[in-house]
Design a protein around this motif. Structure first.
Motif, PDB file in Angstrom:
ATOM      1  N   THR A  86       0.685  -1.161  -0.038  1.00 20.59           N
ATOM      2  CA  THR A  86      -0.048   0.004   0.231  1.00 20.59           C
ATOM      3  C   THR A  86       0.822   1.332  -0.078  1.00 20.59           C
ATOM      4  O   THR A  86       0.246   2.418  -0.180  1.00 20.59           O
ATOM      5  N   ALA A  87       2.176   1.243  -0.049  1.00 17.64           N
ATOM      6  CA  ALA A  87       2.916   2.181   0.032  1.00 17.64           C
ATOM      7  C   ALA A  87       3.238   3.025  -1.189  1.00 17.64           C
ATOM      8  O   ALA A  87       3.097   4.221  -1.365  1.00 17.64           O
ATOM      9  N   THR A 125       9.518  -2.254   6.982  1.00 18.19           N
ATOM     10  CA  THR A 125       9.163  -1.319   5.996  1.00 18.19           C
ATOM     11  C   THR A 125       8.145  -1.475   5.029  1.00 18.19           C
ATOM     12  O   THR A 125       7.664  -0.693   4.342  1.00 18.19           O
ATOM     13  N   PRO A 129       4.329  -2.470   4.083  1.00 17.68           N
ATOM     14  CA  PRO A 129       3.268  -2.743   5.041  1.00 17.68           C
ATOM     15  C   PRO A 129       2.569  -4.258   4.589  1.00 17.68           C
ATOM     16  O   PRO A 129       2.452  -4.429   3.113  1.00 17.68           O
ATOM     17  N   GLU A 147      11.399   1.043  13.550  1.00 16.03           N
ATOM     18  CA  GLU A 147      10.841   0.715  12.373  1.00 16.03           C
ATOM     19  C   GLU A 147       9.495   0.032  12.890  1.00 16.03           C
ATOM     20  O   GLU A 147       8.610  -0.056  12.233  1.00 16.03           O
ATOM     21  N   ASP A 153       7.172   2.767  13.695  1.00 14.73           N
ATOM     22  CA  ASP A 153       6.737   3.374  12.470  1.00 14.73           C
ATOM     23  C   ASP A 153       5.625   2.616  11.744  1.00 14.73           C
ATOM     24  O   ASP A 153       4.703   2.971  11.455  1.00 14.73           O
ATOM     25  N   ALA A 154       5.940   1.134  11.800  1.00 13.77           N
ATOM     26  CA  ALA A 154       5.107   0.517  11.107  1.00 13.77           C
ATOM     27  C   ALA A 154       3.740   0.113  11.940  1.00 13.77           C
ATOM     28  O   ALA A 154       2.665   0.078  11.146  1.00 13.77           O
ATOM     29  N   CYS A 155       3.662  -0.012  13.117  1.00 18.84           N
ATOM     30  CA  CYS A 155       2.560   0.158  13.972  1.00 18.84           C
ATOM     31  C   CYS A 155       1.618   1.525  13.681  1.00 18.84           C
ATOM     32  O   CYS A 155       0.351   1.385  13.498  1.00 18.84           O
ATOM     33  N   MET A 156       2.311   2.557  13.705  1.00 18.54           N
ATOM     34  CA  MET A 156       1.580   3.632  13.332  1.00 18.54           C
ATOM     35  C   MET A 156       1.116   3.881  12.062  1.00 18.54           C
ATOM     36  O   MET A 156       0.070   4.537  11.794  1.00 18.54           O
ATOM     37  N   ARG A 157       1.866   3.418  11.244  1.00 17.89           N
ATOM     38  CA  ARG A 157       1.322   3.226   9.756  1.00 17.89           C
ATOM     39  C   ARG A 157       0.086   2.308   9.705  1.00 17.89           C
ATOM     40  O   ARG A 157      -0.922   2.859   8.922  1.00 17.89           O
ATOM     41  N   ASP A 158       0.219   1.047  10.124  1.00 21.35           N
ATOM     42  CA  ASP A 158      -0.719  -0.005   9.766  1.00 21.35           C
ATOM     43  C   ASP A 158      -1.832   0.039  11.028  1.00 21.35           C
ATOM     44  O   ASP A 158      -2.793  -0.511  10.499  1.00 21.35           O
ATOM     45  N   PRO A 169      -2.972   2.644  13.438  1.00 21.59           N
ATOM     46  CA  PRO A 169      -2.937   3.769  14.199  1.00 21.59           C
ATOM     47  C   PRO A 169      -3.963   3.735  15.407  1.00 21.59           C
ATOM     48  O   PRO A 169      -5.049   3.322  15.022  1.00 21.59           O
TER      49      PRO A 169
END
Length: 256
Positions: free
Chosen positions: A5-6, A47, A49, A118, A121-126, A128
């Motif tokens: 999805t990035a 890194t 998703p 990382e 960052d991944a948790c906040m991205r996928d 939140p």
């Protein structure tokens, strides 16, 4: 095939065709490029998703998160602790799978902690909003102020799923996490059975035996389950451990 999805570029993963139990890598294929990635290279895996979930949860059928959360729910109920008011510290939180399950079960306050930026960052991205806060620190090396800040969370339950033994989270970090809890808090963890052998000299094994023998940790429940499959398709057996911290643990316990 799952889409990243990035950037929308389709990707696939390939497991070894004739794998042995020692194989711990897979091939990540995207845009004609083939990359060999070790299963525990979390900084790289996070890194992309959905990559961790695709390999570990789907292809290798990892059950540790759901087994741990089900165990935590049952233990809390047996001890009369309300899920809605339970404060949880999720050590080795990764991409937030355990936190997501805890929130879905009705736990309102979960804080994640990992030593990889990382992972956060991944948790906040996928995912939140799953965690009230997500801390990135190595507890074994953390300054006293960071430990004091953690203790202000008044955590009543510590979860640590699949992240202990074999050079993962060091025993000093586990002890500091336990000492940040309030009262006779609960500990729920999943651990490879090899690290619970009486003759294991793994640092976690030594620390765990010292905590239980010294009366700092009382094991309430221990049960075996299939954690996931290895690359050859054979089951890897872990143990679900549910315990209660009965006293603060000396940080230098395994040196005593």
């Amino acid at each position: 095939m799952i889409k990243d999805t990035a950037d929308g570029t389709p990707w696939t993963v390939e497991l070894p065709e004739r794998a042995s139990a020692r194989d711990e890598s897979f091939v990540f294929v995207r845009d004609g490029h083939r990359e060999l990635i070790h299963l525990h290279d979390y900084a790289r895996i996070y890194t992309v998703p959905g990559l961790y979930e695709r390999v570990v949860q789907d292809l290798l059928q990892c059950r540790s998160p759901i087994v741990a959360v089900d165990g935590a729910i049952a233990a809390a109920a047996e001890l009369g602790r309300a899920l809605a008011t339970l404060r949880v510290l999720d050590l080795g939180a990764g991409v937030g799978l355990v936190g997501e399950l805890l929130r879905a079960a009705g736990v309102s306050a979960v804080v994640g902690l990992d030593n990889l930026v990382e992972a956060r960052d991944a948790c906040m991205r996928d995912r939140p909003g799953v965690y009230e806060d997500y801390l990135v620190t190595d507890l074994e090396l953390a300054e006293p102020a960071a430990i004091e800040h953690l203790a202000e969370g008044q955590f009543e339950l510590l979860t640590c799923v699949g992240a202990l033994g074999g050079g993962h989270i060091p025993p000093g970090a586990l002890i500091r996490a336990l000492n940040s809890l309030t009262g006779e808090a609960l500990l729920v963890m999943t651990v490879h059975e090899r690290w619970l052998d009486v003759d294991s000299v793994d640092p976690f094994s030594l620390a765990f035996r010292a905590m239980t023998a010294g009366g700092y940790l009382e094991v309430l429940q221990a049960s075996s389950f299939t954690h996931r499959l290895d690359m050859s398709g054979d089951p890897i057996t872990f143990r679900l451990l549910i315990g209660r911290r009965t006293a603060p643990v000396p940080v230098d316990l395994i040196l005593m």
